[in-house]
Design a protein around this motif. Sequence first.
Motif, PDB file in Angstrom:
ATOM      1  N   GLN A   1       0.946  -1.034   0.143  1.00  0.00           N
ATOM      2  CA  GLN A   1      -0.547  -0.277   0.078  1.00  0.00           C
ATOM      3  C   GLN A   1       0.588   1.241   0.001  1.00  0.00           C
ATOM      4  N   PHE A   2       2.374   1.059   0.352  1.00  0.00           N
ATOM      5  CA  PHE A   2       3.094   2.190   0.659  1.00  0.00           C
ATOM      6  C   PHE A   2       3.540   2.572  -0.934  1.00  0.00           C
TER       7      PHE A   2
ATOM      8  N   VAL B   1       9.912   0.953  -5.523  1.00  0.00           N
ATOM      9  CA  VAL B   1       9.954   1.598  -4.524  1.00  0.00           C
ATOM     10  C   VAL B   1       9.245   0.680  -3.476  1.00  0.00           C
ATOM     11  N   VAL B   2       9.266   0.465  -2.907  1.00  0.00           N
ATOM     12  CA  VAL B   2       9.628  -0.414  -1.323  1.00  0.00           C
ATOM     13  C   VAL B   2       9.689   0.038   0.079  1.00  0.00           C
ATOM     14  N   CYS B   3       9.245  -0.009   1.075  1.00  0.00           N
ATOM     15  CA  CYS B   3       9.509  -0.095   2.211  1.00  0.00           C
ATOM     16  C   CYS B   3       9.943  -1.473   3.374  1.00  0.00           C
ATOM     17  N   MET B   4      11.304  -0.842   3.892  1.00  0.00           N
ATOM     18  CA  MET B   4      11.771  -2.193   3.911  1.00  0.00           C
ATOM     19  C   MET B   4      13.258  -1.187   5.283  1.00  0.00           C
ATOM     20  N   ASN B   5      13.408  -2.004   5.712  1.00  0.00           N
ATOM     21  CA  ASN B   5      14.776  -2.227   6.622  1.00  0.00           C
ATOM     22  C   ASN B   5      14.430  -0.496   7.174  1.00  0.00           C
ATOM     23  N   THR B   6      15.407   0.335   7.591  1.00  0.00           N
ATOM     24  CA  THR B   6      15.945   1.319   7.578  1.00  0.00           C
ATOM     25  C   THR B   6      17.121   2.349   6.820  1.00  0.00           C
ATOM     26  N   LEU B   7      17.295   2.581   7.155  1.00  0.00           N
ATOM     27  CA  LEU B   7      18.235   3.780   6.039  1.00  0.00           C
ATOM     28  C   LEU B   7      19.654   2.985   5.432  1.00  0.00           C
TER      29      LEU B   7
ATOM     30  N   GLY C   1      11.872   2.337   6.562  1.00  0.00           N
ATOM     31  CA  GLY C   1      12.691   3.209   5.390  1.00  0.00           C
ATOM     32  C   GLY C   1      12.683   3.015   4.839  1.00  0.00           C
ATOM     33  N   GLY C   2      12.733   3.554   3.035  1.00  0.00           N
ATOM     34  CA  GLY C   2      12.754   3.146   2.070  1.00  0.00           C
ATOM     35  C   GLY C   2      13.729   3.387   1.226  1.00  0.00           C
TER      36      GLY C   2
ATOM     37  N   SER D   1       6.142  -0.918  12.193  1.00  0.00           N
ATOM     38  CA  SER D   1       7.084   0.121  12.459  1.00  0.00           C
ATOM     39  C   SER D   1       6.514   0.847  11.013  1.00  0.00           C
ATOM     40  N   MET D   2       5.266   0.038  10.048  1.00  0.00           N
ATOM     41  CA  MET D   2       4.992   0.568   8.970  1.00  0.00           C
ATOM     42  C   MET D   2       3.775   1.366   9.390  1.00  0.00           C
ATOM     43  N   ALA D   3       3.235   1.311  10.156  1.00  0.00           N
ATOM     44  CA  ALA D   3       1.597   1.492  10.210  1.00  0.00           C
ATOM     45  C   ALA D   3       1.120   2.949  10.388  1.00  0.00           C
TER      46      ALA D   3
END
Length: 414
Positions: free
Chosen positions: A78-79, A94-100, A249-250, A302-304
């Motif tokens: 959804q992001f 693009v994807v949301c995952m982990n941290t920077l 992160g993204g 951490s995504m919500a």
Amino acid sequence: MEEARRLDADDDLAGFRERFHIPASPSGADSVYLCGNSLGLQPRDTETIVAALLEDWRRYGVDGHFRGEHPWMPYHEQFAEPLAILTGARTAEVVCMNTLTVNLHLMMVSFYQPTAERYRLMIEKPAFPSDRYAAESQVRYHGLDPADALIEVGPRDGESTIREEDILETIEAAGESIALVMLPGVQYYSGQCFDMGTITAAARTRGCRVGWDLAHAVGNVSLSLHDWGADFAIWCNYKYLNGGPGAIGGCFVHERHAHDSGLPRFAGWWGHDKATRFRMGPEFAPSPGAEGWQLSNPPIFSMAPLIPALDLFVEAGMDRLTTKSRRLTGWLEELLKARLSDDIEILTPASPERRGCQLSLRLRAGRDVFERLTAAGVIVDWREPDVIRAAPVPLYNSFEDVCRFVAQLEEATS
Ligand SMILES: *Cc1c(COP(=O)(O)O)cnc(C)c1O
């Protein structure tokens, strides 16, 4: 203050402020929060989303992967759309995952592949420490000597920002030996925004791979990652994007790498092709696009908070936000120049094209100015040895915030 109130009354984004919790100052009034470049504020809807997540887990247990308003199995998907809008990317990029920093390492595994001739890694100086540690450790990991393999381009003596011509000249001169150019979209210390399109094109012409750290750029300046042609980008979602402390992160990977299963990468099961992930076979077959770099099933908690946070950005729109941002920061600059030019020096470029909302102010007085500001309910941040970063963000800051900040700064320096 009258001028500020008039400007706020004229601001079609002013209503967004009420959709955030503004921390209180010691006096109990709203603080002047100019620290969205470090940690964005909490949207009022965040609590509802997190409570609903707790409720789904309570009610469905493992079935929450498939049930509830936001099932966890496809949760990250959804992001893609809001992040694609914010970064100028295609959704599959693009994807949301982990941290920077984790994502930076994963991207360097794939896109920093030194050979005998092309082995250098170019970064800015002084880079954010985590980025430099990551870059230097990657260089060492490949058995190379950072003194030779790490190229650091910084401001000239006596200057506070990096001349783009120096970056371009370095790329021109050393390009054939550079494997990866990795720079910030907006430099964290000075607030300088680079011409990402021009630099990306120049580096690619010389055969270099290009990655952007967008920690201070995403949600702050407009981005066109796909068209610029960067190989990758990474960012955090807790600064301008208001995803909450330590939020997921993204990551952006350009479409041209979407189906390249020959790229070296560190793999995990969440990056495996979705159609066959649960056959649990021993051979890794990456999902096409950025999703193929995911490792673990994602931390849903951490995504919500990103759901309401990104919704607000999409609703406000980056065009309107950047228009307001330029007015807000331009006004801050104007007031500072008129009233504090003997006490501070603005390090950030004056051109609106070359900065986002942050102004970095070098103080002639010392750190006690910062302490006085804090006591007066002004939240900015202090960077050694003598710099205050103030970032009026267009989503929740007002012209009144800017006015109060300047008044308090005048008082604190007098
Ligand atoms: C904020 C920031 C980071 C933070 O890295 P994390 O891995 O999220 O802790 C890294 N690099 C830059 C340039 C930053 O501004």
